[in-house]
Design a protein around this motif. Structure first.
Motif, PDB file in Angstrom:
ATOM      1  N   SER A 106      -1.972   9.370 -11.776  1.00  0.00           N
ATOM      2  CA  SER A 106      -2.917   8.945 -12.806  1.00  0.00           C
ATOM      3  C   SER A 106      -4.094   8.212 -12.167  1.00  0.00           C
ATOM      4  O   SER A 106      -4.021   7.760 -11.019  1.00  0.00           O
ATOM      5  N   SER A 107      -5.154   8.045 -12.927  1.00  0.00           N
ATOM      6  CA  SER A 107      -6.320   7.338 -12.392  1.00  0.00           C
ATOM      7  C   SER A 107      -5.977   5.879 -12.092  1.00  0.00           C
ATOM      8  O   SER A 107      -6.498   5.301 -11.132  1.00  0.00           O
ATOM      9  N   GLU A 108      -5.087   5.292 -12.883  1.00  0.00           N
ATOM     10  CA  GLU A 108      -4.677   3.908 -12.638  1.00  0.00           C
ATOM     11  C   GLU A 108      -3.911   3.792 -11.319  1.00  0.00           C
ATOM     12  O   GLU A 108      -4.103   2.851 -10.553  1.00  0.00           O
ATOM     13  N   SER A 158       0.827  -1.202   0.000  1.00  0.00           N
ATOM     14  CA  SER A 158       0.000   0.000   0.000  1.00  0.00           C
ATOM     15  C   SER A 158       0.868   1.261   0.000  1.00  0.00           C
ATOM     16  O   SER A 158       0.583   2.220  -0.723  1.00  0.00           O
ATOM     17  N   ASP A 159       1.929   1.249   0.780  1.00  0.00           N
ATOM     18  CA  ASP A 159       2.844   2.398   0.814  1.00  0.00           C
ATOM     19  C   ASP A 159       3.507   2.609  -0.544  1.00  0.00           C
ATOM     20  O   ASP A 159       3.669   3.748  -1.001  1.00  0.00           O
ATOM     21  N   ALA A 160       3.875   1.515  -1.211  1.00  0.00           N
ATOM     22  CA  ALA A 160       4.485   1.615  -2.543  1.00  0.00           C
ATOM     23  C   ALA A 160       3.479   2.171  -3.549  1.00  0.00           C
ATOM     24  O   ALA A 160       3.833   2.998  -4.407  1.00  0.00           O
ATOM     25  N   ALA A 161       2.233   1.733  -3.449  1.00  0.00           N
ATOM     26  CA  ALA A 161       1.197   2.250  -4.341  1.00  0.00           C
ATOM     27  C   ALA A 161       0.963   3.737  -4.091  1.00  0.00           C
ATOM     28  O   ALA A 161       0.745   4.511  -5.025  1.00  0.00           O
ATOM     29  N   HIS A 162       1.040   4.151  -2.832  1.00  0.00           N
ATOM     30  CA  HIS A 162       0.896   5.574  -2.512  1.00  0.00           C
ATOM     31  C   HIS A 162       2.053   6.375  -3.094  1.00  0.00           C
ATOM     32  O   HIS A 162       1.855   7.468  -3.632  1.00  0.00           O
ATOM     33  N   ALA A 163       3.250   5.841  -3.020  1.00  0.00           N
ATOM     34  CA  ALA A 163       4.409   6.517  -3.601  1.00  0.00           C
ATOM     35  C   ALA A 163       4.234   6.659  -5.113  1.00  0.00           C
ATOM     36  O   ALA A 163       4.614   7.684  -5.699  1.00  0.00           O
ATOM     37  N   ARG A 180      -6.007   2.669  -3.888  1.00  0.00           N
ATOM     38  CA  ARG A 180      -7.264   2.400  -3.168  1.00  0.00           C
ATOM     39  C   ARG A 180      -7.451   0.903  -2.929  1.00  0.00           C
ATOM     40  O   ARG A 180      -7.886   0.490  -1.852  1.00  0.00           O
ATOM     41  N   GLU A 181      -7.118   0.111  -3.933  1.00  0.00           N
ATOM     42  CA  GLU A 181      -7.265  -1.342  -3.782  1.00  0.00           C
ATOM     43  C   GLU A 181      -6.329  -1.871  -2.698  1.00  0.00           C
ATOM     44  O   GLU A 181      -6.737  -2.652  -1.837  1.00  0.00           O
ATOM     45  N   ARG A 182      -5.064  -1.483  -2.746  1.00  0.00           N
ATOM     46  CA  ARG A 182      -4.094  -1.937  -1.725  1.00  0.00           C
ATOM     47  C   ARG A 182      -4.522  -1.462  -0.338  1.00  0.00           C
ATOM     48  O   ARG A 182      -4.455  -2.218   0.628  1.00  0.00           O
TER      49      ARG A 182
END
Length: 78
Positions: A29-31, A17-22, A37-39
């Motif tokens: 981007s929307s992706e 989740s932290d990596a996705a936030h970074a 959000r998913e993580r």
């Protein structure tokens, strides 16, 4: 309240989740937002279930997971 030692799978979910936030911060981007959000949802669900399992407050478990994922204790000296 006893010290909460979250299992490795929760720490791994939080790191993902932290990596996705970074990634959102680097390229909002929307992706990237959708992935974050998913993580984050996966972490939230897993933390809630674990808190119920061990009988500790959810917010205390969440704090322990974030601390363990972001600031792990150094390995013990042998």
């Amino acid at each position: 309240m006893a010290k909460i030692e979250p299992p490795e799978n929760l720490l791994q979910l939080q790191r993902a989740s932290d990596a996705a936030h970074a990634a959102v911060r680097a390229n909002p981007s929307s992706e990237a937002w959708a992935a974050w959000r998913e993580r984050a949802g996966e972490v939230h669900e897993a933390v809630t279930l674990y808190a119920k399992e061990i009988g500790e407050p959810r917010n205390a478990v969440e704090a322990a997971v974030k601390k363990g994922a972001r600031h792990p204790d150094p390995p013990a000296a042998e």
